[in-house]
Design a protein around this motif. Structure first.
Motif, mmCIF file in Angstrom:
data_model
loop_
_atom_site.group_PDB
_atom_site.id
_atom_site.type_symbol
_atom_site.label_atom_id
_atom_site.label_comp_id
_atom_site.label_asym_id
_atom_site.label_seq_id
_atom_site.Cartn_x
_atom_site.Cartn_y
_atom_site.Cartn_z
ATOM 1 N N ASP A 1 -1.194 -4.719 -3.097
ATOM 2 C CA ASP A 1 -1.655 -5.744 -2.152
ATOM 3 C C ASP A 1 -1.127 -7.081 -2.656
ATOM 4 O OD1 ASP A 1 -2.886 -7.409 -0.410
ATOM 5 O OD2 ASP A 1 -4.931 -6.843 -0.911
ATOM 6 N N ARG A 2 -0.150 -7.650 -1.942
ATOM 7 C CA ARG A 2 0.514 -8.849 -2.452
ATOM 8 C C ARG A 2 1.083 -9.676 -1.299
ATOM 9 N NH1 ARG A 2 4.733 -7.585 -7.001
ATOM 10 N NH2 ARG A 2 2.765 -7.022 -8.008
ATOM 11 N N ASP A 3 0.945 -10.996 -1.408
ATOM 12 C CA ASP A 3 1.573 -11.954 -0.503
ATOM 13 C C ASP A 3 1.214 -11.703 0.959
ATOM 14 O OD1 ASP A 3 2.808 -13.123 -2.683
ATOM 15 O OD2 ASP A 3 4.611 -11.870 -2.497
ATOM 16 N N GLY A 4 -0.037 -11.357 1.214
ATOM 17 C CA GLY A 4 -0.477 -11.166 2.590
ATOM 18 C C GLY A 4 -0.114 -9.830 3.201
ATOM 19 N N TYR A 5 0.483 -8.948 2.436
ATOM 20 C CA TYR A 5 0.823 -7.605 2.916
ATOM 21 C C TYR A 5 0.240 -6.572 1.955
ATOM 22 C CZ TYR A 5 4.214 -9.729 6.106
ATOM 23 O OH TYR A 5 4.801 -10.474 7.092
ATOM 24 N N MET B 1 1.690 -3.127 5.882
ATOM 25 C CA MET B 1 0.887 -3.708 6.957
ATOM 26 C C MET B 1 0.551 -5.146 6.610
ATOM 27 S SD MET B 1 -1.672 -0.516 7.824
ATOM 28 C CE MET B 1 -2.161 -1.244 9.379
ATOM 29 N N TYR B 2 0.479 -5.982 7.643
ATOM 30 C CA TYR B 2 0.146 -7.390 7.454
ATOM 31 C C TYR B 2 -1.363 -7.536 7.353
ATOM 32 C CZ TYR B 2 -0.483 -12.361 8.424
ATOM 33 O OH TYR B 2 -0.859 -13.673 8.366
ATOM 34 N N GLU B 3 -1.804 -8.271 6.353
ATOM 35 C CA GLU B 3 -3.232 -8.484 6.140
ATOM 36 C C GLU B 3 -3.678 -9.714 6.925
ATOM 37 O OE1 GLU B 3 -6.405 -8.730 2.418
ATOM 38 O OE2 GLU B 3 -4.241 -8.785 2.058
ATOM 39 N N ASP C 1 -5.790 -12.763 8.440
ATOM 40 C CA ASP C 1 -6.756 -13.716 7.891
ATOM 41 C C ASP C 1 -7.721 -14.218 8.957
ATOM 42 O OD1 ASP C 1 -4.999 -15.127 9.374
ATOM 43 O OD2 ASP C 1 -4.505 -16.633 7.864
ATOM 44 N N GLY C 2 -7.731 -13.583 10.123
ATOM 45 C CA GLY C 2 -8.606 -14.013 11.205
ATOM 46 C C GLY C 2 -9.930 -13.281 11.249
ATOM 47 N N GLY C 3 -10.190 -12.400 10.304
ATOM 48 C CA GLY C 3 -11.448 -11.680 10.287
ATOM 49 C C GLY C 3 -11.508 -10.507 11.242
ATOM 50 N N ASP C 4 -10.378 -10.171 11.880
ATOM 51 C CA ASP C 4 -10.376 -9.077 12.842
ATOM 52 C C ASP C 4 -9.859 -7.783 12.226
ATOM 53 O OD1 ASP C 4 -7.832 -9.910 12.449
ATOM 54 O OD2 ASP C 4 -7.298 -10.123 14.571
ATOM 55 N N GLN C 5 -9.772 -7.753 10.912
ATOM 56 C CA GLN C 5 -9.255 -6.562 10.249
ATOM 57 C C GLN C 5 -10.150 -6.236 9.063
ATOM 58 O OE1 GLN C 5 -4.911 -5.763 9.910
ATOM 59 N NE2 GLN C 5 -5.262 -5.987 7.741
ATOM 60 N N LEU C 6 -10.406 -4.958 8.879
ATOM 61 C CA LEU C 6 -11.289 -4.504 7.807
ATOM 62 C C LEU C 6 -10.531 -3.533 6.921
ATOM 63 C CD1 LEU C 6 -14.130 -4.242 6.511
ATOM 64 C CD2 LEU C 6 -14.555 -2.368 8.118
ATOM 65 N N MET C 7 -10.612 -3.757 5.598
ATOM 66 C CA MET C 7 -9.979 -2.865 4.643
ATOM 67 C C MET C 7 -11.037 -2.395 3.656
ATOM 68 S SD MET C 7 -6.505 -3.407 2.357
ATOM 69 C CE MET C 7 -7.091 -4.941 1.636
ATOM 70 N N ILE C 8 -11.224 -1.099 3.550
ATOM 71 C CA ILE C 8 -12.232 -0.508 2.674
ATOM 72 C C ILE C 8 -11.528 0.245 1.553
ATOM 73 C CG2 ILE C 8 -14.232 1.027 2.575
ATOM 74 C CD1 ILE C 8 -14.529 0.659 5.597
ATOM 75 N N LEU C 9 -11.870 -0.068 0.311
ATOM 76 C CA LEU C 9 -11.310 0.593 -0.850
ATOM 77 C C LEU C 9 -12.393 1.417 -1.520
ATOM 78 C CD1 LEU C 9 -9.213 -2.324 -2.411
ATOM 79 C CD2 LEU C 9 -8.492 -0.600 -0.762
ATOM 80 N N SER C 10 -12.035 2.594 -1.981
ATOM 81 C CA SER C 10 -13.013 3.476 -2.599
ATOM 82 C C SER C 10 -12.322 4.354 -3.642
ATOM 83 C CB SER C 10 -13.683 4.372 -1.553
ATOM 84 O OG SER C 10 -14.517 5.320 -2.171
ATOM 85 N N PRO C 11 -12.919 4.556 -4.823
ATOM 86 C CA PRO C 11 -12.300 5.461 -5.814
ATOM 87 C C PRO C 11 -12.249 6.909 -5.338
ATOM 88 C CG PRO C 11 -13.893 3.991 -6.839
ATOM 89 C CD PRO C 11 -14.051 3.827 -5.354
ATOM 90 N N PRO C 12 -13.370 7.509 -4.847
ATOM 91 C CA PRO C 12 -13.276 8.899 -4.355
ATOM 92 C C PRO C 12 -13.221 8.947 -2.832
ATOM 93 C CG PRO C 12 -15.563 8.392 -4.809
ATOM 94 C CD PRO C 12 -14.771 7.106 -5.014
ATOM 95 N N THR C 13 -12.888 10.104 -2.308
ATOM 96 C CA THR C 13 -12.938 10.309 -0.863
ATOM 97 C C THR C 13 -14.375 10.578 -0.449
ATOM 98 O OG1 THR C 13 -12.485 12.658 -1.171
ATOM 99 C CG2 THR C 13 -10.609 11.228 -0.777
ATOM 100 N N SER C 14 -14.677 10.309 0.825
ATOM 101 C CA SER C 14 -16.011 10.591 1.333
ATOM 102 C C SER C 14 -16.178 12.103 1.537
ATOM 103 C CB SER C 14 -16.238 9.862 2.661
ATOM 104 O OG SER C 14 -15.252 10.252 3.607
#
Length: 239
Positions: free
Chosen positions: A194-198, A220-222, A224-237
């Protein structure tokens, strides 16, 4: 693909195999340095000595035949010059030895670092051993050209243009969601960097050390308008 990179200590002594590899590299490097210096000192220097003798003889004959010529004095001075007593040439000889040692040492360190980096990349590429976080991206359907709709996962995205290899894109269609229902061929999307907005994501490889496999990487472009959600998790659900 490793997020932490390869430290010098890890590349040399990070595991028993790395220690053995380092020891072998040290032996091979010392041998290569010895052979290189031997080649420089014996065959190369012997050839230069032979060439010098061949050139020296006709120069001396010319100087004896023309003792009063101004060129003869210069030739005699050149022939009688002892290069072994000249400090600058001794310095160049020492410098040559140091250059050979440094070049072989850098070559050995480069290959050791490359092998360790390749090992770390495969550890993070394979799903079973990867330490990279599992990622879930939620974004408006008109901002990304790859993904599934929350209310209708069967609908493919449309309304986009494509340049390049169409098969690469179509292979990912229908495989955007993490799926561990089949333990033999699990599909888990992980965050590479995750670097430089991407941010760069990829589906981890199955637990098979097939060096011919290469996972696709999606950039993918990250937003900054709050309309995108990124969820990080160590294990799978759990399913």
């Amino acid at each position: 693909m490793s997020k932490t990179g390869c430290s010098p200590f890890q590349a040399l002594f990070g595991s028993p195999f790395a220690i053995i590899r380092t020891a072998i590299a040290l032996i091979l490097t010392a041998t290569a340095i010895h052979l290189t210096l031997w080649l420089i000192q014996h065959p190369v220097m012997a050839s230069l000595t032979t060439l010098t003798k061949r050139v020296r003889s006709p120069l001396l004959n010319y100087a004896r035949q023309h003792p009063n010529a101004w060129l003869s004095q210069g030739i005699q001075s050149l022939v009688n010059f002892s290069s072994t007593q000249f400090n600058s040439l001794q310095f160049l000889g020492s410098l040559t030895v140091e250059i050979v040692i440094v070049l072989w040492a850098l070559t050995a360190l480069f290959w050791l670092a490359q092998w360790q980096a390749d090992t770390d990349a495969w550890i993070d590429a394979v799903n079973e051993t990867s330490t990279l976080p599992i990622i879930t991206v939620v974004a408006p359907d008109n901002t990304v050209s790859l993904g599934r709709k929350l209310d209708n996962p069967l609908v493919n995205p449309s309304g986009f243009r494509i340049i390049g290899d169409q098969d690469l894109y179509q292979r990912l269609l229908g495989k955007e969601l993490t799926d561990t229902s089949n333990p033999e061929t699990p599909r888990v999307w992980r965050l590479l960097i995750d670097r430089d907005g991407y941010f760069y994501i990829f589906p981890a490889l199955p637990d098979k050390r097939d060096r011919t496999l290469s996972p696709p990487v999606v950039m993918m472009y990250e937003s900054d308008g709050g309309d995108q959600l990124m969820i990080l998790s160590p294990p799978t659900s759990r399913n």
